[in-house]
Design a protein around this motif. Sequence first.
Motif, PDB file in Angstrom:
ATOM      1  N   GLY A 288      46.287 -30.952  -6.525  1.00  0.00           N
ATOM      2  CA  GLY A 288      45.907 -30.934  -7.940  1.00  0.00           C
ATOM      3  C   GLY A 288      45.546 -32.318  -8.447  1.00  0.00           C
ATOM      4  N   ILE A 289      46.330 -33.320  -8.059  1.00  0.00           N
ATOM      5  CA  ILE A 289      46.038 -34.698  -8.470  1.00  0.00           C
ATOM      6  C   ILE A 289      44.696 -35.150  -7.908  1.00  0.00           C
ATOM      7  N   ALA A 290      44.425 -34.788  -6.647  1.00  0.00           N
ATOM      8  CA  ALA A 290      43.154 -35.170  -6.014  1.00  0.00           C
ATOM      9  C   ALA A 290      41.966 -34.497  -6.697  1.00  0.00           C
ATOM     10  N   LEU A 291      42.084 -33.198  -6.987  1.00  0.00           N
ATOM     11  CA  LEU A 291      41.002 -32.507  -7.695  1.00  0.00           C
ATOM     12  C   LEU A 291      40.813 -33.083  -9.090  1.00  0.00           C
ATOM     13  N   GLY A 292      41.935 -33.411  -9.733  1.00  0.00           N
ATOM     14  CA  GLY A 292      41.852 -34.033 -11.049  1.00  0.00           C
ATOM     15  C   GLY A 292      41.151 -35.384 -10.988  1.00  0.00           C
ATOM     16  N   ALA A 293      41.410 -36.137  -9.925  1.00  0.00           N
ATOM     17  CA  ALA A 293      40.762 -37.435  -9.761  1.00  0.00           C
ATOM     18  C   ALA A 293      39.243 -37.276  -9.655  1.00  0.00           C
ATOM     19  N   LEU A 294      38.790 -36.230  -8.973  1.00  0.00           N
ATOM     20  CA  LEU A 294      37.348 -35.974  -8.880  1.00  0.00           C
ATOM     21  C   LEU A 294      36.762 -35.671 -10.258  1.00  0.00           C
ATOM     22  N   HIS A 295      37.525 -34.939 -11.068  1.00  0.00           N
ATOM     23  CA  HIS A 295      37.060 -34.643 -12.430  1.00  0.00           C
ATOM     24  C   HIS A 295      36.934 -35.924 -13.250  1.00  0.00           C
ATOM     25  N   LEU A 296      37.919 -36.810 -13.140  1.00  0.00           N
ATOM     26  CA  LEU A 296      37.869 -38.076 -13.876  1.00  0.00           C
ATOM     27  C   LEU A 296      36.740 -38.963 -13.362  1.00  0.00           C
TER      28      LEU A 296
END
Length: 314
Positions: free
Chosen positions: A264-272
């Motif tokens: 989840g953190i990794a996918l969130g990082a892609l969004h940011l």
Amino acid sequence: MFFGTKDTGPVADAVKSHWVDTRLPAWARPYARLARWERPIGWWLLLWPCCWSASLAAIAAEAPGPNPWHIALFLIGAVAMRGAGCTYNDLVDEDIDAQVERTRSRPIPAGQVSRSQAKIFLAAQALVGLLVLLQFNTFTILLGFASLLPVAIYPFMKRVTNWPQLFLGLAFSWGALMGWAAHFGSLSWTPLILYAGGICWTIGYDTIYAHQDKEDDALVGVKSTARLFGAWTKPAMLLLYTLATLLFALAAVLADAGPAAFAGIALGALHLLWQSIVLDIDDGDQCLKLFRSNTTYGWILFIGFVLDALIRWL
């Protein structure tokens, strides 16, 4: 309390054809606009650190997920206290709002609501927040009262520092402490680091938001990180969002989280990263769209944390 208001139309940057303007009676609309009920992004951004913290607490405690009662309380509290905060901010900023194109149609500078009426409405919303807070353990109640300090000073910071977004982060990320405290009745390094990450995230998304007003802000002397960073906003966003991601990952490590949380953190990082790359600081409409997309980011992290807690419990 509510008599004597007048509805002169929606706020300039309000959501068009919202239920506030189509369903509510005319006397109630100015109060709904004061609380920004037509713009739920504010309470989502206030709610997410609470949900993340409660979920990390569930992971650390090997529970199947965050306490549903706590999540419900945080939701009600976020709506009430975001509304109270907006009302307080509008009372403090009446003189500034009257000089900025995007905000001069807000209820107080537009004369839809008097200052006395706004203060009564502020007290009513704060009372709801207090009733919610009293449902938690003693430590969390005291922690909740402590949050009033950054909330109280934030509206004044744009007059004295280029970093008002930092003080917004101190206030809006407080939930990172509350969710953990509600579960354990204490704090540890996990929520403190989550809180630090939330502050970096808040500075980032509110810098994007502030770019909508940078020309008017310069004319009236309002300071912001948008004006401070200027043409360097994209590198600044990448740095802030990278720090936020690393701090969120460290908090997850300390909570002994598993693969789903880090996914989840990794996918969130892609969004940011996407936000940082596509950002056009001279396109106000796009800035608002990217700012609102942080609701999606909140969901990404929350789902990852909840799934991780459930997997560990199973």
